[in-house]
Design an enzyme around this catalytic site. Structure first.
Site, PDB file in Angstrom:
ATOM      1  N   LYS A 115      -7.334  -1.410  16.579  1.00  0.00           N
ATOM      2  CA  LYS A 115      -7.333   0.044  16.772  1.00  0.00           C
ATOM      3  C   LYS A 115      -6.042   0.689  16.275  1.00  0.00           C
ATOM      4  CE  LYS A 115     -10.819   0.073  20.337  1.00  0.00           C
ATOM      5  NZ  LYS A 115     -11.200   0.212  21.721  1.00  0.00           N
ATOM      6  N   GLU A 199      -2.365   5.790  24.543  1.00  0.00           N
ATOM      7  CA  GLU A 199      -2.910   7.001  23.936  1.00  0.00           C
ATOM      8  C   GLU A 199      -2.877   8.111  24.958  1.00  0.00           C
ATOM      9  OE1 GLU A 199      -6.574   5.865  21.039  1.00  0.00           O
ATOM     10  OE2 GLU A 199      -7.110   6.838  22.904  1.00  0.00           O
ATOM     11  N   ARG A 291     -20.483  -2.061  12.641  1.00  0.00           N
ATOM     12  CA  ARG A 291     -21.725  -2.804  12.888  1.00  0.00           C
ATOM     13  C   ARG A 291     -22.811  -1.826  13.273  1.00  0.00           C
ATOM     14  NH1 ARG A 291     -21.933  -2.050  18.416  1.00  0.00           N
ATOM     15  NH2 ARG A 291     -19.890  -1.859  19.378  1.00  0.00           N
TER      16      ARG A 291
HETATM   17  P1  ADP Z   1     -14.479   0.509  23.101  1.00  0.00           P
HETATM   18  O1  ADP Z   1     -13.942  -0.169  21.881  1.00  0.00           O
HETATM   19  O2  ADP Z   1     -14.469  -0.335  24.293  1.00  0.00           O
HETATM   20  O3  ADP Z   1     -15.794   1.177  22.827  1.00  0.00           O
HETATM   21  P2  ADP Z   1     -13.252   3.121  22.909  1.00  0.00           P
HETATM   22  O4  ADP Z   1     -11.882   3.287  22.358  1.00  0.00           O
HETATM   23  O5  ADP Z   1     -14.372   3.472  22.013  1.00  0.00           O
HETATM   24  O6  ADP Z   1     -13.401   1.628  23.428  1.00  0.00           O
HETATM   25  O7  ADP Z   1     -13.376   3.944  24.260  1.00  0.00           O
HETATM   26  C1  ADP Z   1     -14.481   3.803  25.106  1.00  0.00           C
HETATM   27  C2  ADP Z   1     -14.592   5.004  26.037  1.00  0.00           C
HETATM   28  O8  ADP Z   1     -13.404   5.148  26.815  1.00  0.00           O
HETATM   29  C3  ADP Z   1     -14.745   6.340  25.331  1.00  0.00           C
HETATM   30  O9  ADP Z   1     -16.080   6.622  25.010  1.00  0.00           O
HETATM   31  C4  ADP Z   1     -14.173   7.297  26.359  1.00  0.00           C
HETATM   32  O10 ADP Z   1     -15.106   7.607  27.344  1.00  0.00           O
HETATM   33  C5  ADP Z   1     -13.049   6.497  26.967  1.00  0.00           C
HETATM   34  N1  ADP Z   1     -11.772   6.771  26.277  1.00  0.00           N
HETATM   35  C6  ADP Z   1     -11.187   5.988  25.350  1.00  0.00           C
HETATM   36  N2  ADP Z   1     -10.012   6.528  24.924  1.00  0.00           N
HETATM   37  C7  ADP Z   1      -9.861   7.672  25.601  1.00  0.00           C
HETATM   38  C8  ADP Z   1      -8.847   8.695  25.619  1.00  0.00           C
HETATM   39  N3  ADP Z   1      -7.756   8.612  24.860  1.00  0.00           N
HETATM   40  N4  ADP Z   1      -9.020   9.740  26.464  1.00  0.00           N
HETATM   41  C9  ADP Z   1     -10.112   9.824  27.246  1.00  0.00           C
HETATM   42  N5  ADP Z   1     -11.091   8.921  27.278  1.00  0.00           N
HETATM   43  C10 ADP Z   1     -10.979   7.837  26.464  1.00  0.00           C
HETATM   44  P1  ADP Z   2     -22.258   0.423  21.157  1.00  0.00           P
HETATM   45  O1  ADP Z   2     -20.812   0.333  20.766  1.00  0.00           O
HETATM   46  O2  ADP Z   2     -23.208  -0.188  20.210  1.00  0.00           O
HETATM   47  O3  ADP Z   2     -22.632   1.775  21.584  1.00  0.00           O
HETATM   48  P2  ADP Z   2     -21.486  -1.184  23.384  1.00  0.00           P
HETATM   49  O4  ADP Z   2     -20.087  -0.687  23.283  1.00  0.00           O
HETATM   50  O5  ADP Z   2     -22.157  -1.171  24.715  1.00  0.00           O
HETATM   51  O6  ADP Z   2     -22.463  -0.440  22.434  1.00  0.00           O
HETATM   52  O7  ADP Z   2     -21.492  -2.652  22.789  1.00  0.00           O
HETATM   53  C1  ADP Z   2     -22.688  -3.350  22.578  1.00  0.00           C
HETATM   54  C2  ADP Z   2     -22.566  -4.743  23.067  1.00  0.00           C
HETATM   55  O8  ADP Z   2     -21.524  -5.420  22.424  1.00  0.00           O
HETATM   56  C3  ADP Z   2     -22.264  -4.862  24.538  1.00  0.00           C
HETATM   57  O9  ADP Z   2     -22.945  -5.992  24.989  1.00  0.00           O
HETATM   58  C4  ADP Z   2     -20.771  -5.077  24.596  1.00  0.00           C
HETATM   59  O10 ADP Z   2     -20.413  -5.758  25.761  1.00  0.00           O
HETATM   60  C5  ADP Z   2     -20.558  -5.877  23.347  1.00  0.00           C
HETATM   61  N1  ADP Z   2     -19.270  -5.644  22.693  1.00  0.00           N
HETATM   62  C6  ADP Z   2     -18.876  -4.531  22.066  1.00  0.00           C
HETATM   63  N2  ADP Z   2     -17.665  -4.691  21.517  1.00  0.00           N
HETATM   64  C7  ADP Z   2     -17.279  -5.947  21.800  1.00  0.00           C
HETATM   65  C8  ADP Z   2     -16.128  -6.738  21.493  1.00  0.00           C
HETATM   66  N3  ADP Z   2     -15.119  -6.275  20.768  1.00  0.00           N
HETATM   67  N4  ADP Z   2     -16.074  -8.004  21.957  1.00  0.00           N
HETATM   68  C9  ADP Z   2     -17.081  -8.487  22.682  1.00  0.00           C
HETATM   69  N5  ADP Z   2     -18.201  -7.817  22.977  1.00  0.00           N
HETATM   70  C10 ADP Z   2     -18.305  -6.566  22.553  1.00  0.00           C
END
Ligand code: ADP
Ligand code: ADP
Ligand code: MG
Length: 472
Positions: A115, A199, A291
């Site tokens: 990230k 962040e 993906r």
């Molecule tokens: P992941 O890789 O687990 O999907 P993300 O960075 O996409 O992580 O963040 C997942 C969720 O966490 C976001 O959809 C949001 O709801 C919350 N989130 C992440 N970063 C922030 C932020 N800087 N401020 C507020 N909410 C956040």
């Molecule tokens: P999407 O990002 O497709 O909206 P999710 O964040 O829920 O959905 O991720 C889809 C699936 O992949 C979930 O089972 C989640 O636990 C898994 N997953 C997502 N990112 C990772 C990661 N970096 N490492 C391991 N599992 C992951």
């Protein structure tokens, strides 16, 4: 030309990919761990190969999986989501062994999976990112200093995080101090890297993401956005396309921004650029998922484009069959993640045997499932066992149809999120298209439904079989 695809995944997404293969005249090869002997993807694929007793590790063994692809004559591999789908090693091994990887190149997966690197790349391309640390944090002192600069609340995040894990909000320096080592150890345990960053926390934002498609000839288009603000523990529960919270001008602007982000990343194949929108309507790049995503089905519903078919064509070297201005959008679509979980008990997983399952039908209703009557959900994997996607020409009809489909679907034997979603549909703000990522927390009353609910299909089937039995 791709003739045979190895599907390096399980569950509903493996079934989804098998369907795409069948329509394209491509042979599908499934893999399964012992725990998945009775899984639907094993029964549906043209061929299925056992990968042994390790229920999770088996799906994470990139070398063995690619060896299997080569040995069984597969010319391509689809990673699905989760498991190895964001592991650059899998794409690399595929490249080396002459198996087409259905996804972007290993370098792009690597840089977007980090990230910090992703944020840097976006900043260089003038895509706004959430204000935060320049790089990984060197220690708690640095964290405290940066947090003072950008102001609380802040988010501590795992640099290689995913699936909502390794994210913690800190409202004060005391909380930051408390959480620092916790997030560091979560990052190490879950993602194998002791790297975290910080962040600014955008308070009650909307999660808006844009689906993009990029071929290997330099063409990139977007397929509009999805609103994934309805989440629990930073994981999506319900997604909607397009977002009811954007106007057409913003929509077009955001779509172009995502295309620019994908260009900057040197992106190919299907991907998603995730943004946060704050209360003033400002957008910030959050991350890029390299993906297929769980919620791709709602984009398919509003555009009519089969994203998995496009992924396969792109991996086969074909040029995108449409330009941006040829992509049409119609109506609204919503997806409900049917999780084997108990919403009344903090969404605790509820694994067990499915005693009865009814998939709903009717216009605009799609189910993507990995379950059937009698199926024992193994406890080793994700609790999401089906997805319900509902489309209608306008917002109001979509809500009504969603309500009807949630009443028609029947999953018995385990607790599920279905009754919880019926409650969401009753909330006035939701019906008016107003919600942010705090929605689930702001509505604790949604878990007050009565546990046993009548199911229309079930009563109909019982009535019909009684009538037949009694010769009526
Ligand atoms: P992941 O890789 O687990 O999907 P993300 O960075 O996409 O992580 O963040 C997942 C969720 O966490 C976001 O959809 C949001 O709801 C919350 N989130 C992440 N970063 C922030 C932020 N800087 N401020 C507020 N909410 C956040
Ligand atoms: P999407 O990002 O497709 O909206 P999710 O964040 O829920 O959905 O991720 C889809 C699936 O992949 C979930 O089972 C989640 O636990 C898994 N997953 C997502 N990112 C990772 C990661 N970096 N490492 C391991 N599992 C992951
Ligand atoms: Mg994300």
């Amino acid at each position: 030309m791709i003739r045979k695809i190895l599907i390096a995944n399980r569950g509903e997404i493996a079934v989804r990919i098998i369907r795409a293969c069948a329509e394209a005249g491509i042979t599908s090869a499934a893999i399964y761990a012992d725990a998945d002997r009775h899984a639907l993807h094993v029964k549906k694929a043209d061929e299925a190969y056992n990968i042994g007793p390790e229920s999770v590790a088996g799906y994470l063994n990139a070398h063995r999986i690619v060896n299997l692809a080569v040995a069984t004559g597969c010319d391509a591999l689809h990673p699905g989501y989760g498991f190895l789908s964001e592991n650059p090693l899998l794409a690399e091994i595929c490249e080396r062994r002459n198996v087409r990887y259905i996804g972007p190149g290993a370098d792009v997966i690597r840089s977007m999976g980090d990230k910090i690197q992703a944020r840097r790349l976006m900043q260089e391309a003038d895509v706004p990112v959430v204000p935060g640390s320049e790089g990984n944090l060197g220690g708690i002192d640095e964290a405290l200093m940066i947090a003072d600069e950008i102001g609380y609340p802040v988010m501590l995040k795992a640099t290689s995080g995913g699936g909502g894990r390794g994210i913690r909000r800190c409202d004060s320096s005391a909380e930051l101090q408390n959480n620092y080592n916790r997030v560091l150890s979560e990052a190490t345990k879950a993602f194998g890297r002791a790297e975290i960053f910080l962040e600014k926390c955008i308070v009650n934002p909307r999660h808006i993401e844009v689906q993009i498609l990029a071929d290997t000839h330099g063409n990139i288009v977007h397929l509009f956005e999805r609103d994934c603000s309805i989440q629990r523990r930073h994981q999506k529960l319900v997604e909607i396309a397009p977002s009811p919270q954007l106007d057409d001008t913003t929509r077009a602007w955001l779509g172009n921004l995502a295309v620019r982000a994908a260009q900057a990343a040197g992106y190919t194949n299907a991907g998603t650029v995730e943004f946060l929108m704050d209360r003033d309507g400002q957008f910030y790049f959050m991350e890029m998922n390299t993906r297929l995503q769980v919620e791709h089905t709602i984009t398919e519903a509003i555009t009519g484009i089969d994203i998995v078919q496009e992924q396969i064509r792109i991996a086969g070297g074909e040029t995108l069959g449409f330009r941006q201005d040829e992509i049409q959008r119609r109506g609204y679509a919503i997806e409900f993640r049917i999780n084997a979980e108990d919403p009344k008990n903090d969404f605790l997983p509820s694994f067990g045997r499915i005693t009865r399952y009814f998939a709903p039908g009717g216009p605009g209703v799609r189910t993507d499932g990995a379950i059937y009557t009698g199926y024992p959900i193994p406890p080793y994997y994700d609790s999401m066992c089906a997805k319900l996607t509902v489309w209608a020409l306008n917002w109001e009809e979509m809500l009504n149809r969603a309500d009807r489909a949630l009443k028609d679907i029947g999953v018995y034997g385990v607790k599920t999120t279905i009754p919880y979603y019926q409650e969401i549909l009753k909330v006035a703000d939701f019906r008016h298209g107003r919600f942010d990522t705090g929605f689930v927390e702001q509505h604790p009353e949604l878990t007050n439904y009565t546990a046993s609910r009548p199911n229309r299909e079930l009563s109909a089937v019982i009535a019909a079989s009684l009538a037949a039995h009694m010769g009526m």
